[in-house]
Design an enzyme around this catalytic site. Structure first.
Site, mmCIF file in Angstrom:
data_model
loop_
_atom_site.group_PDB
_atom_site.id
_atom_site.type_symbol
_atom_site.label_atom_id
_atom_site.label_comp_id
_atom_site.label_asym_id
_atom_site.label_seq_id
_atom_site.Cartn_x
_atom_site.Cartn_y
_atom_site.Cartn_z
ATOM 1 N N ASP A 27 -0.749 4.055 -15.104
ATOM 2 C CA ASP A 27 0.600 4.045 -15.673
ATOM 3 C C ASP A 27 0.587 4.865 -16.964
ATOM 4 O OD1 ASP A 27 3.171 3.412 -16.541
ATOM 5 O OD2 ASP A 27 2.545 1.480 -17.387
ATOM 6 N N ASN A 29 3.717 5.290 -18.915
ATOM 7 C CA ASN A 29 4.858 5.004 -19.793
ATOM 8 C C ASN A 29 5.029 3.521 -20.143
ATOM 9 O OD1 ASN A 29 5.790 3.980 -17.393
ATOM 10 N ND2 ASN A 29 7.494 5.411 -17.160
ATOM 11 N N ASP A 31 5.511 0.882 -18.226
ATOM 12 C CA ASP A 31 6.367 0.006 -17.413
ATOM 13 C C ASP A 31 5.573 -0.812 -16.405
ATOM 14 O OD1 ASP A 31 5.708 1.878 -15.489
ATOM 15 O OD2 ASP A 31 7.767 2.430 -14.990
ATOM 16 N N ASP A 35 2.079 6.096 -12.057
ATOM 17 C CA ASP A 35 3.048 7.177 -11.891
ATOM 18 C C ASP A 35 2.355 8.538 -11.849
ATOM 19 O OD1 ASP A 35 2.462 7.650 -14.657
ATOM 20 O OD2 ASP A 35 4.034 6.222 -15.213
ATOM 21 N N ASP A 205 1.897 9.154 8.639
ATOM 22 C CA ASP A 205 1.882 7.710 8.797
ATOM 23 C C ASP A 205 2.169 7.321 10.249
ATOM 24 O OD1 ASP A 205 1.917 5.010 7.531
ATOM 25 O OD2 ASP A 205 4.005 5.024 8.202
ATOM 26 N N GLU A 262 -2.678 9.097 10.955
ATOM 27 C CA GLU A 262 -3.065 7.694 11.064
ATOM 28 C C GLU A 262 -2.841 7.263 12.506
ATOM 29 O OE1 GLU A 262 -1.992 3.232 9.338
ATOM 30 O OE2 GLU A 262 -0.477 4.816 9.323
#
Length: 538
Positions: A27, A29, A31, A35, A205, A262
């Site tokens: 992270d 920032n 929060d 990210d 996926d 996958e």
């Protein structure tokens, strides 16, 4: 000798790929959610680790019902992860560091908040109606017995239109209809958007679920219980392979890109089915995930059988890839019967993964031996865990935040982490292991360096010596110019090892021996959980 041994170095074949679950990596920032700028911050770490590519789980715009696997905007970055400008900076800086970027692409379904589905569901006559799978009720019930992968019927009734739509997963994830003549071309434009920006490929996926039986026949029921089915009409249809070949043609327009599929199957895995999607090795996806190694028990002979079966099914022009953990399955270090001598086993497993023939994929945190998280019921975020607790506690265990250092929240965030951290952050983290010569992290770094320096490991053939029945799995990796011997003891007992030929070699890597020493391969005593790699003198 392998027919691939003389070819030029190709990043997605001969390199090492690292899988990032972005919410849990770093992270930036405060929060509490990982990210893009967090990934940028850690590029130097990834470069030092030695990886050649990163596969990042979805970061597209999403309601986050399934944490990004329900896409509402394929050309947008979700604000939770940052902006498109952040992504372009990541792409540029990763490329400058010699690291390729693979994005997750979800073709089987979208979010029910995607504009396509909103239009499709607006009326029976909407031009996009057939982009999703709609069927009339049968005597007031769903059109057939198909079940969702997350439990219950795969059909949801839509009051406004009076029809059912299909969802292979949660009802907020309606399945796209890849038999519609217009949809493939439209979807490929979404993929071209990212390829034109300069990304290096896609992980596809559940690509083996993309096409369904056009007659909508009932799946056979197992054990007389509707909840248990043989998914012959909802998975691995011929049409799925056809779509894969179309994706390959698209990627062939972009130099040096890759598609990784996958091909999920239930334990113990299905190498033959996974290899089908390579379509001979030149017409299908570049790499296909077979989950057999993930599902294997800790047993040298079991691993040998999985590996040999996988290689036996790979077409001559195809190339394998290998993986031990991912974001949907529990971390390998905590699988039964791994739970004793976990550190020693993790080192043997790393040596296996990074010396096998095929592209190795490392799941974030695997290189420091991160364990599954202990997630209390009130902290469960995975909708599967919420639905099935306590019988199934969800996938959160394998998605806990990366453990960077001994600071509060392990250096992952300055705020409240979206998921509780593991309890061992002070004793198991990157900073601590960087300073320990024999740590698992430095073990991975050394193995990756050796892989990069050995043509035989990157490109050569795999020649088994022992099949693991005595607890020792050993094999040669051979190219025109070198022969590498790998010896792995899966047991807690000392074992004897000898080659049939009288030869010797120099130790390149070992958990127990001195590097650069010469070893004669007769009557060797292999220590418990020893992993040794030697260059054989010819």
């Amino acid at each position: 000798m392998s027919k691939h041994a003389s070819e030029p170095w190709v990043w997605w074949k001969h390199g090492v790929i690292y899988h990032i679950y972005p919410r849990s990596f770093q992270d930036s920032n405060g929060d509490g959610v990982g990210d893009i700028r967090g990934i940028i911050r850690r590029l130097e770490y990834l470069k030092e680790l030695g990886v050649d590519g990163i596969w990042i789980s979805p970061m597209y715009k999403s309601p986050m019902v399934d944490f990004g696997y329900d896409v509402s905007g394929y050309r947008e970055i979700d604000p939770a992860f940052g902006t498109m400008e952040d992504f372009m900076e990541l792409l540029e800086k990763a490329h400058n560091a010699g690291i390729r970027v693979i994005m997750d692409m979800i073709l089987n379904h979208t979010s029910d908040q995607h504009p396509w589905f909103i239009e499709s569901s607006s009326s029976l006559n909407n031009p996009k109606r057939n982009w999703y799978i709609w069927k009339d009720p049968v005597l007031g019930s769903p059109p057939n017995n198909w079940k969702s992968a997350v439990g219950g019927s795969a059909w949801k009734f839509h009051e406004q239109s009076g029809q059912f739509f299909m969802h292979s997963f949660f009802e907020q994830q309606p399945d796209l209809n890849w038999r519609d003549p217009d949809l493939p071309g439209v979807f490929f434009e979404e993929m071209k958007f990212w390829l034109d920006l300069g990304i290096d490929g896609f992980r596809l996926d559940v690509i083996n679920m993309i096409a369904k039986d056009k007659k909508f026949r009932n799946n056979p029921v197992l054990f007389g219980i509707q909840a248990f089915q043989k998914h012959i009409y909802t998975r691995n249809r011929k049409r799925s392979v056809t779509i894969v070949t179309q994706i390959r043609k698209l990627l062939d327009l972009y130099e040096n890109t890759t598609a990784i599929g996958e091909i999920y199957s239930l334990p113990p895995g299905n190498a033959k089915t996974a290899a089908r999607y390579l379509a001979g090795g030149h017409a299908g996806i570049h790499l296909a995930f077979d989950f057999s190694l993930i599902f294997s028990s800790w047993n040298a002979h079991a691993y040998y059988k999985c590996i040999k079966n996988w290689y036996d099914n790979i077409p001559p022009d195809g190339w394998p890839c290998n993986v031990l953990s991912n974001h949907d399955l529990f971390r390998s270090i905590d699988r039964i019967p791994w739970r004793t001598n976990t550190e020693e086993k993790a080192k043997v497993a790393a040596a296996l993964l990074l010396t096998l023939r095929g592209t190795p994929f490392i799941y974030y945190g695997e290189e420091i031996g991160m364990h599954n998280g202990n997630i209390r019921r009130r902290n469960i975020r995975d909708p599967l865990g919420k639905r099935y607790w306590p019988m199934f506690t969800g996938r959160d265990k394998a998605r806990t935040p990366m453990q960077w250092d001994m600071e509060p929240n392990a250096g992952f965030t300055g705020g409240m982490p979206w998921m509780p951290l593991n309890g061992d952050i002070r004793s198991r983290n990157v900073k601590l292991q960087e300073g320990e010569l024999n740590s698992l992290l430095n073990h991975y770094r050394k193995l990756i360096q050796i892989r990069k320096s050995c043509e035989a490991i990157q490109k050569g053939s795999w020649i088994p010596i022992t099949n693991g029945q005595d607890g020792i799995l050993s094999y040669f990796r051979k190219s025109e110019n070198e022969r590498i011997l790998v010896i792995l003891n899966f047991t807690r007992q000392q074992r004897a090892f000898s080659l049939h030929e009288h030869t010797y070699g120099k130790v390149l890597f070992s958990t127990h021996r001195t590097i650069e020493e010469f070893s004669y391969f007769q009557d060797m005593q292999i220590a418990p959980f020893e992993a040794t790699i030697c260059r054989v003198s010819e």
